[in-house]
Design a protein around this motif. Sequence first.
Motif, PDB file in Angstrom:
ATOM      1  N   ILE A 175      -4.092   2.332   9.713  1.00 35.05           N
ATOM      2  CA  ILE A 175      -4.275   1.002   9.115  1.00 35.05           C
ATOM      3  C   ILE A 175      -3.938  -0.090  10.120  1.00 35.05           C
ATOM      4  N   ASP A 176      -2.843   0.082  10.853  1.00 36.41           N
ATOM      5  CA  ASP A 176      -2.444  -0.919  11.840  1.00 36.41           C
ATOM      6  C   ASP A 176      -3.484  -1.049  12.946  1.00 36.41           C
ATOM      7  N   ARG A 177      -4.112   0.068  13.297  1.00 40.40           N
ATOM      8  CA  ARG A 177      -5.139   0.028  14.341  1.00 40.40           C
ATOM      9  C   ARG A 177      -6.305  -0.863  13.893  1.00 40.40           C
ATOM     10  N   HIS A 178      -6.656  -0.752  12.610  1.00 40.87           N
ATOM     11  CA  HIS A 178      -7.731  -1.609  12.102  1.00 40.87           C
ATOM     12  C   HIS A 178      -7.298  -3.077  12.076  1.00 40.87           C
ATOM     13  N   GLU A 179      -6.060  -3.319  11.683  1.00 37.79           N
ATOM     14  CA  GLU A 179      -5.581  -4.701  11.604  1.00 37.79           C
ATOM     15  C   GLU A 179      -5.521  -5.339  12.984  1.00 37.79           C
ATOM     16  N   ASP A 180      -5.225  -4.510  14.004  1.00 38.66           N
ATOM     17  CA  ASP A 180      -5.152  -5.019  15.373  1.00 38.66           C
ATOM     18  C   ASP A 180      -6.523  -5.150  16.021  1.00 38.66           C
ATOM     19  N   GLY A 181      -7.540  -4.603  15.341  1.00 35.46           N
ATOM     20  CA  GLY A 181      -8.882  -4.659  15.887  1.00 35.46           C
ATOM     21  C   GLY A 181      -9.149  -3.640  16.963  1.00 35.46           C
ATOM     22  N   TRP A 212       0.820  -1.216   0.000  1.00 33.40           N
ATOM     23  CA  TRP A 212       0.000   0.000   0.000  1.00 33.40           C
ATOM     24  C   TRP A 212       0.852   1.264   0.000  1.00 33.40           C
ATOM     25  N   THR A 266     -11.167   2.946  16.679  1.00 33.97           N
ATOM     26  CA  THR A 266     -10.626   4.183  16.144  1.00 33.97           C
ATOM     27  C   THR A 266     -10.896   5.336  17.102  1.00 33.97           C
ATOM     28  N   LEU A 281      -7.683  -2.014   2.838  1.00 34.14           N
ATOM     29  CA  LEU A 281      -6.758  -1.849   3.963  1.00 34.14           C
ATOM     30  C   LEU A 281      -7.469  -1.846   5.308  1.00 34.14           C
ATOM     31  N   GLY A 282      -8.771  -2.084   5.285  1.00 34.99           N
ATOM     32  CA  GLY A 282      -9.537  -2.067   6.524  1.00 34.99           C
ATOM     33  C   GLY A 282     -10.121  -0.717   6.862  1.00 34.99           C
TER      34      GLY A 282
END
Length: 268
Positions: free
Chosen positions: A250-256, A103, A259, A152-153
């Motif tokens: 993006i990492d925050r979304h991947e980690d669940g 990305w 926001t 990217l979530g």
Amino acid sequence: MSTERTGSGDPAHTLRLLWRDASSDRRRGPRRGLSVDAVVEAATTIADAEGLEALTMRRVAKDLGVVPMTLYTYVPGKAELLDLMLDAAYTRMPRSDTTGQPWRRRVTAIADENIALFDRHPWAVTVSTIRPPLGPGQMAKYEHELSGLDGLGLDDVEMDDCLTHLLTFVQACARVDADARAARNDSAMNDRQWWELNAPLLARVLDEKTYPTAVRVGAAAGAAHGSAHDPDHAYSFGLQRVLDAFAVLIDRHEDGAPTATPDGATPT
């Protein structure tokens, strides 16, 4: 540097012209071979070479070899013409195929494509697009650029936010670069020559004891970049920081993780 803006003309006429509605092709007058595309191309040529200050309907008509009244049968005025010029520039933008690439590379390509647009059409950097020309070029550009942020979530609003932030950064860099070029042209010297000329005066009036940090940092930056400001470095450095900020989201979304809200708090 003066600022023009899109969307300041007649919306009905502009949209019909942007999407080439057959009913808007009012090809009357003595020169039947003229077209909206020919008018836009002539106007763009003038703006590329001399800036928007030189662009008038009378000047475009002169370059096309027609009287001004003939031109108005194709485009109602300069406001609508500007929308057509910008949308045509968007249509002609090269669009990199970054399918399957990381990305960061995809988003960097978007930024570079827009920097290249402003390099080809310096007048475009002075145009405010708060009310964008909603033509086929604009929509194709938006679709292409969103693809770099898709998958990217991010939710839809975040994708638009990220793209807006990226393009605002790019346009700001392009504006500074344009200002730097204008300063070089007006003074007939580059930044290094200007600083060398003014350094003795600055040394006499600047008290290093009063401004120790400013003197130290300014000297280090000047030595590193060869001037007080290096547009290429500012763009490269700033773009990496923009990407770093996107990575956090993006990492925050991947980690669940939830926001953060606009006030900085994390919802429970």
